[in-house]
Design a protein around this motif. Structure first.
Motif, mmCIF file in Angstrom:
data_model
loop_
_atom_site.group_PDB
_atom_site.id
_atom_site.type_symbol
_atom_site.label_atom_id
_atom_site.label_comp_id
_atom_site.label_asym_id
_atom_site.label_seq_id
_atom_site.Cartn_x
_atom_site.Cartn_y
_atom_site.Cartn_z
ATOM 1 N N PHE A 61 1.067 -1.375 0.025
ATOM 2 C CA PHE A 61 0.035 -0.107 -0.029
ATOM 3 C C PHE A 61 1.020 1.455 0.019
ATOM 4 O O PHE A 61 0.645 2.090 -0.518
ATOM 5 C CB PHE A 61 -0.772 -0.043 1.270
ATOM 6 N N ASP A 62 2.029 1.222 0.736
ATOM 7 C CA ASP A 62 2.875 2.320 0.618
ATOM 8 C C ASP A 62 3.577 2.740 -0.564
ATOM 9 O O ASP A 62 3.667 3.784 -1.119
ATOM 10 C CB ASP A 62 4.121 1.973 1.828
ATOM 11 N N LEU A 63 3.883 1.597 -1.252
ATOM 12 C CA LEU A 63 4.380 1.673 -2.536
ATOM 13 C C LEU A 63 3.517 2.298 -3.453
ATOM 14 O O LEU A 63 3.804 3.143 -4.362
ATOM 15 C CB LEU A 63 5.094 0.306 -3.100
ATOM 16 N N PHE A 64 2.328 1.815 -3.603
ATOM 17 C CA PHE A 64 0.983 2.443 -4.285
ATOM 18 C C PHE A 64 1.190 3.731 -3.969
ATOM 19 O O PHE A 64 0.915 4.442 -5.279
ATOM 20 C CB PHE A 64 -0.214 1.709 -4.050
ATOM 21 N N GLU A 65 1.127 4.215 -2.750
ATOM 22 C CA GLU A 65 0.829 5.649 -2.464
ATOM 23 C C GLU A 65 2.193 6.484 -2.794
ATOM 24 O O GLU A 65 2.133 7.720 -3.474
ATOM 25 C CB GLU A 65 0.756 5.953 -0.897
ATOM 26 N N ALA A 66 3.445 5.830 -2.767
ATOM 27 C CA ALA A 66 4.626 6.796 -2.942
ATOM 28 C C ALA A 66 4.765 6.841 -4.208
ATOM 29 O O ALA A 66 5.495 7.865 -4.788
ATOM 30 C CB ALA A 66 5.656 5.980 -2.090
ATOM 31 N N ASP A 67 4.779 5.753 -4.951
ATOM 32 C CA ASP A 67 5.105 5.632 -6.581
ATOM 33 C C ASP A 67 4.127 4.915 -7.319
ATOM 34 O O ASP A 67 4.381 3.758 -7.658
ATOM 35 C CB ASP A 67 6.500 5.139 -6.730
ATOM 36 N N PHE A 68 3.131 5.528 -7.701
ATOM 37 C CA PHE A 68 1.776 4.740 -8.443
ATOM 38 C C PHE A 68 2.392 4.197 -9.773
ATOM 39 O O PHE A 68 2.134 3.000 -10.144
ATOM 40 C CB PHE A 68 0.935 5.785 -8.685
ATOM 41 N N THR A 69 3.108 4.915 -10.360
ATOM 42 C CA THR A 69 3.632 4.382 -11.690
ATOM 43 C C THR A 69 4.732 3.248 -11.673
ATOM 44 O O THR A 69 4.322 2.134 -12.427
ATOM 45 C CB THR A 69 4.433 5.428 -12.495
ATOM 46 N N THR A 70 5.466 3.198 -10.770
ATOM 47 C CA THR A 70 6.156 1.935 -10.553
ATOM 48 C C THR A 70 5.276 0.794 -9.897
ATOM 49 O O THR A 70 5.558 -0.320 -10.188
ATOM 50 C CB THR A 70 7.335 2.417 -9.358
ATOM 51 N N PHE A 71 4.300 1.165 -9.086
ATOM 52 C CA PHE A 71 3.358 0.014 -8.730
ATOM 53 C C PHE A 71 2.474 -0.490 -9.853
ATOM 54 O O PHE A 71 2.640 -1.704 -9.688
ATOM 55 C CB PHE A 71 2.325 0.556 -7.700
ATOM 56 N N VAL A 72 2.349 0.345 -10.508
ATOM 57 C CA VAL A 72 1.436 -0.125 -11.931
ATOM 58 C C VAL A 72 2.233 -1.005 -12.728
ATOM 59 O O VAL A 72 2.098 -2.276 -13.401
ATOM 60 C CB VAL A 72 0.746 1.039 -12.803
ATOM 61 N N ASN A 73 3.454 -0.659 -13.091
ATOM 62 C CA ASN A 73 4.354 -1.165 -13.940
ATOM 63 C C ASN A 73 4.721 -2.676 -13.272
ATOM 64 O O ASN A 73 4.896 -3.670 -14.028
ATOM 65 C CB ASN A 73 5.742 -0.458 -14.171
ATOM 66 N N THR A 74 5.032 -2.628 -11.798
ATOM 67 C CA THR A 74 5.376 -3.753 -11.410
ATOM 68 C C THR A 74 4.335 -4.667 -11.452
ATOM 69 O O THR A 74 4.400 -6.046 -11.751
ATOM 70 C CB THR A 74 5.813 -3.616 -9.723
ATOM 71 N N GLY A 75 3.019 -4.423 -11.372
ATOM 72 C CA GLY A 75 1.888 -5.064 -11.329
ATOM 73 C C GLY A 75 1.794 -5.708 -12.879
ATOM 74 O O GLY A 75 1.519 -6.905 -13.252
ATOM 75 N N LYS A 76 2.071 -4.730 -13.833
ATOM 76 C CA LYS A 76 1.948 -5.484 -15.080
ATOM 77 C C LYS A 76 3.173 -6.319 -15.451
ATOM 78 O O LYS A 76 3.029 -7.454 -16.058
ATOM 79 C CB LYS A 76 2.036 -4.321 -16.192
ATOM 80 N N GLN A 77 4.435 -6.110 -15.057
ATOM 81 C CA GLN A 77 5.357 -7.093 -14.886
ATOM 82 C C GLN A 77 4.995 -8.612 -14.529
ATOM 83 O O GLN A 77 5.284 -9.548 -14.746
ATOM 84 C CB GLN A 77 6.865 -6.750 -14.592
ATOM 85 N N ALA A 78 4.257 -8.500 -13.300
ATOM 86 C CA ALA A 78 3.775 -9.766 -12.658
ATOM 87 C C ALA A 78 2.968 -10.549 -13.314
ATOM 88 O O ALA A 78 2.819 -11.877 -13.350
ATOM 89 C CB ALA A 78 3.136 -9.412 -11.541
ATOM 90 N N GLN A 79 2.400 -9.873 -14.497
ATOM 91 C CA GLN A 79 1.546 -10.839 -15.541
ATOM 92 C C GLN A 79 2.543 -11.704 -16.350
ATOM 93 O O GLN A 79 2.085 -12.520 -17.128
ATOM 94 C CB GLN A 79 0.857 -9.850 -16.312
ATOM 95 N N HIS A 80 3.859 -11.431 -16.382
ATOM 96 C CA HIS A 80 4.713 -11.991 -17.327
ATOM 97 C C HIS A 80 5.622 -12.977 -16.454
ATOM 98 O O HIS A 80 6.540 -13.414 -17.000
ATOM 99 C CB HIS A 80 5.697 -11.149 -17.974
ATOM 100 N N LEU A 81 5.169 -13.353 -15.214
ATOM 101 C CA LEU A 81 6.289 -14.529 -14.331
ATOM 102 C C LEU A 81 6.173 -15.580 -15.453
ATOM 103 O O LEU A 81 5.075 -16.161 -15.672
ATOM 104 C CB LEU A 81 5.521 -14.884 -13.217
ATOM 105 N N ILE A 82 7.256 -16.274 -15.176
ATOM 106 C CA ILE A 82 7.568 -17.587 -15.910
ATOM 107 C C ILE A 82 6.670 -18.563 -15.269
ATOM 108 O O ILE A 82 5.988 -19.465 -15.747
ATOM 109 C CB ILE A 82 9.091 -17.746 -16.446
#
Ligand SMILES: O=C(O)CCC(=O)C(=O)O
Length: 271
Positions: A61-82
């Motif tokens: 939650f803190d990451l989401f508040e502190a750096d939304f773009t990074t949070f969203v990008n990390t969430g998108k990257q998680a879709q690509h876990l092998i």
């Protein structure tokens, strides 16, 4: 006693207990949390123990508040876990599709991972989906199948899916057209919804025409879940319609990080 296919055709869904081992689900859950932990460390400057659930999720939650773009990008990257993609092609899954009558199973769209919590939402309601039929977004074979399962034990409190049994044969219902968020406009009586409940390893398999919606996550915890979607390429109307693929997947037009990389950085990588 119904066969799995008879049960599925009648109700539009089946829940298979202990379909996956807890270890195989935990592998994906661990990788997803580890991915976020890398950015939590960079952005918030602290290492978090991914197994300390409440502390780790507070850091999410803190990451989401502190750096939304990074949070969203990390969430998108998680879709690509092998590990996630690996699971999506597991022979066990293909066997279920075959048992349900698929002649030519194919992936409908990339696997999806969700981490639902009201604390990971900017005031909107997209952390929770209203009543919908997935077929409206996938537009694949008439026997398109969705598989939904949580990576944590999940019942009503954590907002496990709510489904309307046997709604898969009532047709494609009117819905507004805002993609994933498009909700069915026709009134469905509250008492028609059935609350699902899962232990890690359980699998919900449902027709893409089955009406369903997110439950209400009333806890402070994140509801981590996965959705897999499949089409049967041998289904006559899908063939006849020329295999439409309505998901758009395209690269950014511009460099995301301007003036990057420098020549020296490449030299260092390949030194
Ligand atoms: O997991 C949820 O809350 C909703 C997922 C869903 O309905 C879907 O992906 O179609």
């Amino acid at each position: 006693m119904f066969t799995m296919k008879e049960q599925f055709n009648k109700d539009g869904y089946i829940i298979i207990k202990n379909f996956f081992s807890k270890e195989e689900i935990n592998k994906i859950y661990t990788e997803a949390r580890s991915l976020f932990a890398l950015q939590i460390e960079r952005v918030l400057g602290k290492k978090v123990d991914i197994n300390d659930r409440d502390t780790f999720e507070q850091a999410m939650f803190d990451l989401f508040e502190a750096d939304f773009t990074t949070f969203v990008n990390t969430g998108k990257q998680a879709q690509h876990l092998i590990s996630l993609h690996h699971l999506g092609t597991d022979p066990k899954i293909i066997n279920v599709l075959k048992d349900l009558g698929y002649e030519f199973p194919m992936i409908g769209v990339r696997p999806a991972m969700q981490f639902n919590s009201r604390y990971l939402s900017k005031g909107g309601s997209h952390w929770k989906l209203g009543a919908h039929q997935d077929w409206r977004t996938g537009q694949g074979s008439l026997d398109s199948i969705v598989m939904w399962f949580p990576m944590v034990d999940c019942g009503a409190d954590l907002g496990a899916l709510q489904i309307v049994p046997a709604s898969h044969t009532i047709g494609l219902l009117k819905a507004d057209t805002s993609g994933y968020l498009g909700s069915i406009q026709e009134a469905i009586p509250e008492e028609d919804y059935v609350q699902t409940q899962f232990e890690v390893g359980d699998l919900l398999v449902f027709s893409a025409f089955l009406v369903h919606r997110s439950g209400e996550n009333i806890t402070k915890n994140i509801r981590w879940s996965i959705q897999l979607r499949y089409n049967n390429m041998a289904e006559p109307t899908f063939k006849e319609r020329g295999f439409p693929m309505p998901y758009i997947y395209k690269p950014e037009e511009n460099l995301v990080t301007p003036d990057f990389p420098k020549k020296e950085q490449l030299e260092e990588v390949f030194a």
